[in-house]
Design a protein around this motif. Sequence first.
Motif, PDB file in Angstrom:
ATOM      1  N   THR A  15      25.199   0.380   4.648  1.00 54.20           N
ATOM      2  CA  THR A  15      25.272   0.264   3.181  1.00 54.20           C
ATOM      3  C   THR A  15      25.212  -1.193   2.750  1.00 54.20           C
ATOM      4  N   LEU A  16      25.922  -2.059   3.463  1.00 58.12           N
ATOM      5  CA  LEU A  16      25.909  -3.483   3.122  1.00 58.12           C
ATOM      6  C   LEU A  16      24.504  -4.067   3.277  1.00 58.12           C
ATOM      7  N   MET A  17      23.810  -3.699   4.326  1.00 59.94           N
ATOM      8  CA  MET A  17      22.449  -4.198   4.532  1.00 59.94           C
ATOM      9  C   MET A  17      21.510  -3.723   3.431  1.00 59.94           C
ATOM     10  N   LEU A  18      21.665  -2.454   3.060  1.00 61.55           N
ATOM     11  CA  LEU A  18      20.803  -1.922   1.994  1.00 61.55           C
ATOM     12  C   LEU A  18      21.093  -2.590   0.651  1.00 61.55           C
ATOM     13  N   LEU A  19      22.356  -2.874   0.370  1.00 58.87           N
ATOM     14  CA  LEU A  19      22.699  -3.543  -0.889  1.00 58.87           C
ATOM     15  C   LEU A  19      22.162  -4.975  -0.913  1.00 58.87           C
ATOM     16  N   ILE A  20      22.221  -5.661   0.236  1.00 58.94           N
ATOM     17  CA  ILE A  20      21.648  -7.010   0.301  1.00 58.94           C
ATOM     18  C   ILE A  20      20.133  -6.952   0.064  1.00 58.94           C
ATOM     19  N   GLY A  21      19.476  -5.935   0.636  1.00 57.49           N
ATOM     20  CA  GLY A  21      18.041  -5.775   0.414  1.00 57.49           C
ATOM     21  C   GLY A  21      17.708  -5.513  -1.045  1.00 57.49           C
ATOM     22  N   THR A  59      21.792   4.895  -5.132  1.00 55.94           N
ATOM     23  CA  THR A  59      21.029   5.743  -4.211  1.00 55.94           C
ATOM     24  C   THR A  59      21.309   5.364  -2.758  1.00 55.94           C
ATOM     25  N   SER A  60      21.382   4.057  -2.485  1.00 56.49           N
ATOM     26  CA  SER A  60      21.650   3.607  -1.113  1.00 56.49           C
ATOM     27  C   SER A  60      23.023   4.076  -0.653  1.00 56.49           C
ATOM     28  N   ILE A  61      24.035   3.890  -1.515  1.00 54.55           N
ATOM     29  CA  ILE A  61      25.394   4.280  -1.139  1.00 54.55           C
ATOM     30  C   ILE A  61      25.484   5.785  -0.940  1.00 54.55           C
ATOM     31  N   GLY A  62      24.957   6.536  -1.920  1.00 49.75           N
ATOM     32  CA  GLY A  62      25.013   7.996  -1.826  1.00 49.75           C
ATOM     33  C   GLY A  62      24.258   8.536  -0.631  1.00 49.75           C
TER      34      GLY A  62
END
Length: 411
Positions: free
Chosen positions: A37-43, A382-385
């Motif tokens: 999740t952290l990687m997706l949020l950074i992206g 969307t990333s988190i869910g």
Amino acid sequence: MKKSTLLSFDAFAKTEEDVRIRTRSGGFITLGCLVVTLMLLIGEWTRFNSVVTRPELVVDRDRLLKLDLNFDISFPSLPCELVTLDIMDDSGEIQLDLSDADFTKVRLDKDGKELGSNSMKVGKEAEEERDELAKKLDKDYCGPCYGSLNQDNNKPDVPRDQWTCCQTCEDVRKAYFDKQWAFFDGKNIEQCEREGYVKRINEQLQEGCRVRGSAKLNRINGNLHFASGPGMQTINGHFHDSSLYESHPNLNFNHKINHLSFGKSVDVKSEAIEQVSINPLDGREVSPERDTHLFQYNYFAKIVPTRYESLDKKHKVETVQFSSTFHSRPLTGGKDEDHPTTIHQRGGFPALYINFEMSPLKVINREEHGQSWSGFILGCITSIGGVLAVGTVLDKALYKAQRTIFSKKDL
């Protein structure tokens, strides 16, 4: 206590802490979900802060504006004295021998090294030099025109101001040009011999030339061409006096395009804009091993007007992009050496042509953020869910597998 009616709408039912089962595998899956999740949020944040160029196609309404031409072309086997530049377009406008434009011709030796610079804008300087030479002539001198002009009135009983004289080499050249006679190198013409033109032109026949400068073009279809000798326009078409060129087989129009661009240069410091602003012919070199003395080279440029708008809307640059194709042919005609089924038409004159065709459409390249605020928030949710949903399915599958394995061991 009366229960609220909202309880029936609660989609997030809670489970008592005492009935929850925590496993070691669930802990590993949770930690993995947090990292992903952290990687997706950074992206998502990186994409939100990135700048992209989005093109838009519209009809070009600036057809009356002039188009800038910038070029820097080297001819290793063509002396500067012979190089001329003409521009023609479909409106019928013709610019012959652009000596009044800001062009510079640099002489090159056999190895391509620069020998010296001579501006093509030499009309006034050459005229002043001819005037100085004319002052040294006898005041009664009247130079012959060698049949190119009628000099029958040059008699003692006719006033001198009515005489027809060719005082300089340039006068003879113009007279020959108007008569459409071949001038060659001016040998045995006393004015050219006296001014050193014959010696100078023959000394430069083993040299090359580098031509660079800029010009203004109409935003319609046309061509610009480098040829040998001055150009002339008659009712039969466009011609050049290439007599001197044709008499020396070592001359040719092999060339190297150091730079060729249309429109203004894009000066906005942006990586996105720099990626789409290119000049496809820069660095192109044409130098076949075969004899190319009587050859004509043609480039066909498809020009698309383009506007670049920076992210802060403070910089707007009107320029163009273009693509190009290349074709060459021998003036003697006949079958192509590489393609026997292709037959070339006979005729024409040795030259380097750059044919340009203007597109009626314009491309607007706007710098924008890669993502809007709403898109960024939606992407984060969307990333988190998505990660939580996948983690939940994976945890349940792994838990059931463990239960099944342990139950079989107990039996």
